[in-house]
Design a protein around this motif. Structure first.
Motif, PDB file in Angstrom:
ATOM      1  N   GLU A 119      28.341  31.438  28.276  1.00  0.00           N
ATOM      2  CA  GLU A 119      28.809  31.623  29.641  1.00  0.00           C
ATOM      3  C   GLU A 119      30.316  31.895  29.725  1.00  0.00           C
ATOM      4  O   GLU A 119      30.786  32.519  30.688  1.00  0.00           O
ATOM      5  CB  GLU A 119      28.452  30.412  30.500  1.00  0.00           C
ATOM      6  N   GLU A 120      31.066  31.474  28.710  1.00  0.00           N
ATOM      7  CA  GLU A 120      32.514  31.707  28.727  1.00  0.00           C
ATOM      8  C   GLU A 120      32.857  33.192  28.765  1.00  0.00           C
ATOM      9  O   GLU A 120      33.911  33.589  29.266  1.00  0.00           O
ATOM     10  CB  GLU A 120      33.165  31.070  27.486  1.00  0.00           C
TER      11      GLU A 120
ATOM     12  N   THR B 192      33.457  34.851  32.367  1.00  0.00           N
ATOM     13  CA  THR B 192      34.557  34.450  33.244  1.00  0.00           C
ATOM     14  C   THR B 192      35.551  35.578  33.470  1.00  0.00           C
ATOM     15  O   THR B 192      36.287  35.577  34.453  1.00  0.00           O
ATOM     16  CB  THR B 192      35.295  33.232  32.662  1.00  0.00           C
ATOM     17  N   SER B 193      35.586  36.548  32.562  1.00  0.00           N
ATOM     18  CA  SER B 193      36.493  37.690  32.710  1.00  0.00           C
ATOM     19  C   SER B 193      36.029  38.584  33.862  1.00  0.00           C
ATOM     20  O   SER B 193      34.842  38.862  34.009  1.00  0.00           O
ATOM     21  CB  SER B 193      36.532  38.502  31.412  1.00  0.00           C
ATOM     22  N   LYS B 194      36.988  39.047  34.663  1.00  0.00           N
ATOM     23  CA  LYS B 194      36.653  39.865  35.835  1.00  0.00           C
ATOM     24  C   LYS B 194      36.065  41.214  35.466  1.00  0.00           C
ATOM     25  O   LYS B 194      35.315  41.802  36.246  1.00  0.00           O
ATOM     26  CB  LYS B 194      37.900  40.056  36.705  1.00  0.00           C
TER      27      LYS B 194
END
Length: 197
Positions: free
Chosen positions: A63-64, A67-69
Motif C-alpha cells: 500500500e505504500e 501514496t504517491s500522487k
C-alpha cells in the motif's frame, strides 16, 4: 490504453536489456479466472509476468506505493491494487476474490516478499485461500536470473496445477499453498538441471 502502452514499453526493455526468454505461455487459459503463482526476485517481476501474455494481469502491491500522487494512480491503471503487509488484509482479499469472480487473471507472489538469495521460501496461506475460494485455474511460474543488464532472465509458466482432490477433501489453505509451492520448486529444479550437449 495505459496498460497496453506500459506492456509494450516493458516488453521492449525486458527484451533488449535483459534478453527475456519466455516459455510455457500456451499453458495459460484463454479465458476464465486464472491465478498465476510465481517466485519473487525483483520489482521487474510483475512486468515480466504480464508483458508477454495476451490477457491483462492484476496483482497486489504494498500500500505504500499508492501514496504517491502520480505513481499510485499509474500502477492502478497497470493492474495493481493495494495490500497491507504484516497481517491479514480483508479488503485486499475481497478485491482478489472479485477479480477472479469476474473471470480475470490474478498474479500472486506466495512468498510475500522478494527473495534476495533466489531460494524459494515457505508460501503464505493467502494463495491457498484464493485457490479454495474460487474456481480459478492455478498456473505456477518460475523466474530465473537477476535482471543484470545484458544478462538473460528466463520465465517459465508451468502446466495447470490440479487442485480437484484438495478441494474435494476440503484441504486447508496451508495444504493448498504447500502444494502450489512444490510445483514452483519443481520448475526451479527443472530450470537448474544441466542441459545435455
Amino acid at each position: 490504453m495505459i496498460y497496453k502502452i506500459g506492456k509494450l514499453i516493458s516488453r521492449i526493455v525486458l527484451s533488449l536489456v535483459f534478453f527475456a526468454k519466455i516459455e510455457g505461455k500456451e499453458n495459460i487459459p484463454v479465458d476464465g479466472p486464472v491465478i498465476i503463482c510465481s517466485n519473487h526476485r525483483s520489482y521487474f517481476d510483475p512486468p515480466l509476468l504480464g508483458s508477454y501474455i495476451k490477457r491483462p494481469l492484476r496483482f497486489m502491491a504494498k500500500e505504500e506505493l499508492f501514496t504517491s500522487k502520480w505513481f499510485g494512480p499509474l500502477i492502478q491503471k497497470l493492474g495493481a491494487f493495494p495490500v497491507k503487509r504484516g497481517g491479514s488484509d480483508r479488503g485486499a482479499l475481497r478485491k482478489g476474490i472479485n477479480v477472479l469472480a469476474n473471470g480475470e487473471m490474478l498474479l500472486l507472489f506466495p512468498e510475500g516478499t522478494r527473495s534476495e538469495t533466489g531460494e524459494i521460501r515457505e508460501g503464505l496461506t493467502g494463495v491457498g485461500f484464493f485457490a479454495l475460494k474460487s474456481e480459478a485455474t492455478v498456473i505456477p511460474a518460475y523466474i530465473q536470473g537477476k535482471y543484470k543488464p545484458f544478462r538473460r532472465v528466463a520465465l517459465r509458466y508451468g502446466s495447470p496445477i490440479s487442485l480437484e482432490g484438495l478441494r474435494k477433501n476440503q484441504a486447508s489453505s496451508r495444504e493448498v499453498t504447500d502444494h502450489i509451492m512444490s510445483h514452483i520448486q519443481k520448475l526451479k529444479d527443472e530450470a537448474q538441471k544441466p542441459k545435455n550437449r
